[in-house]
Enzyme design. Sequence first.
Site, PDB file in Angstrom:
ATOM      1  N   LYS A  29      22.595  36.929 122.259  1.00  0.00           N
ATOM      2  CA  LYS A  29      23.190  36.784 123.587  1.00  0.00           C
ATOM      3  C   LYS A  29      24.462  35.945 123.506  1.00  0.00           C
ATOM      4  O   LYS A  29      24.693  35.218 122.541  1.00  0.00           O
ATOM      5  CB  LYS A  29      22.193  36.120 124.546  1.00  0.00           C
ATOM      6  N   GLY A  74      17.493   5.936 151.576  1.00  0.00           N
ATOM      7  CA  GLY A  74      17.393   6.684 150.334  1.00  0.00           C
ATOM      8  C   GLY A  74      16.966   5.874 149.139  1.00  0.00           C
ATOM      9  O   GLY A  74      16.682   6.444 148.075  1.00  0.00           O
ATOM     10  N   GLU A  75      16.916   4.544 149.265  1.00  0.00           N
ATOM     11  CA  GLU A  75      16.505   3.710 148.135  1.00  0.00           C
ATOM     12  C   GLU A  75      15.015   3.915 147.824  1.00  0.00           C
ATOM     13  O   GLU A  75      14.195   4.098 148.725  1.00  0.00           O
ATOM     14  CB  GLU A  75      16.763   2.236 148.439  1.00  0.00           C
ATOM     15  N   ASP A 122       9.931  31.641 124.504  1.00  0.00           N
ATOM     16  CA  ASP A 122      11.005  30.653 124.553  1.00  0.00           C
ATOM     17  C   ASP A 122      10.385  29.302 124.883  1.00  0.00           C
ATOM     18  O   ASP A 122       9.207  29.228 125.251  1.00  0.00           O
ATOM     19  CB  ASP A 122      12.052  31.038 125.603  1.00  0.00           C
ATOM     20  N   ARG A 128      26.284  33.268 126.270  1.00  0.00           N
ATOM     21  CA  ARG A 128      26.187  32.632 127.589  1.00  0.00           C
ATOM     22  C   ARG A 128      27.563  32.592 128.233  1.00  0.00           C
ATOM     23  O   ARG A 128      28.535  32.111 127.629  1.00  0.00           O
ATOM     24  CB  ARG A 128      25.615  31.222 127.468  1.00  0.00           C
TER      25      ARG A 128
END
Length: 304
Positions: free
Chosen positions: A191, A37-38, A217, A193
Site C-alpha cells: 500500500k 474542564g479541569e 494487523d 498511504r
Amino acid sequence: MDLTVFSGTANRPLGEALARELERSLGKCHIERFPDGELHVELQEDVRGRTVCLIQSTVPPVGENLLELLMMADACWRGGAARLMAVLPYFGYARQDRRATPGEALGGKLVADLLERGHFERLVAVNLHTPSLEGCFAMPLEHLDAAHLLAEAARPHAGPGAVVVSPDLGAVKLAERYARQWGLPLAIVHKRRTSGSEVNVRGLVGEVRGLRPIIVDDLISTAGTIAATAEAVLEAGSADDITVVATHALLVGPAVERLSQVPVRRLISSDSVVPRTGLPFHHEVVSLAPLIADAIRRVTGERR
C-alpha cells in the site's frame, strides 16, 4: 505482596476484569471534571507503602486519558505508594516513533518522557505499533503479545481454504506468525498511504483466488488500510468470507462504515479498547486480563 489496582475511565471494564483476575477489589478513586474542564482526581483509600497498578488505555481523547493517568499516578505518589506500575493495554502515539520531515514533533518520545514524570517504576503495554519504541522509555517495559490469544480465537475460521493476508509491509512479520501457527499460505498487500485515513493499494503478492481471507494487523483506526486490503483481495478473486484479526479495534471515524461496505463478515480483537456495540458484523472480543495479570505476577513476585 500488598497490591492495589486502580482503573482510569478509558476502559473500566478491563480494569475490573484485571482486578478480578488478580483476586483484588478495584481500588476506589474519584475522578471528575470541573465546569471549566479541569480534571480532579482523589484517591478514596490508603496506598501508603503499597504497590499500585494503574490501568488506562490512551484511547481517544488521547490527551485527556493520558492526563488522567498521570494525575492518578501523582495522587498515588503523594499518598506514599511504594511502587507504581502503569498498564497501557493500548498505547496512543506509538505510531509517532520517527519524523518524516524536519518540522514534525516526535510524539512517541514525548509521551514516554511524560510517563517518566509519573514516577512509574515499570510499564506494561500490549502490542505496541512500533516495538522499537521501547528504547524511548527510561523505565523497564513489559511488552506483551496478544497474538497467540487472538490466533486461538480465530482458529475455527483458519481451516483449509483460508489465506492469511498482511495489509502492508509493516505487518508482514505478524502475518507470518499467524500463518505458521495456522499452517496457512500468506499473501501480502503493498500500500501507499496518501493521508492519515486514506491509502492506495499498489500490488498484491500471493494467491488468494477462491480462498477465504484472514486479514491481520495490530490495530484498526479509521479502517482505511483494512478496507483497501479487502477490496484488493476481492478484486483478485478471493471468497467474500472475510475475517479481520486485530489487537486494538479503535474503529474511529468512518471505520465501521468502511468495514460494512467491503464487506467484513467478522472481526476478532482484544478488549484493549472498550468494544463498540451495534456493529453490522460479528465482533468477537478476547480479554487481555489473564495476559496482563500474569505479567504483573511475574514482576511483583506474587503467586496465584
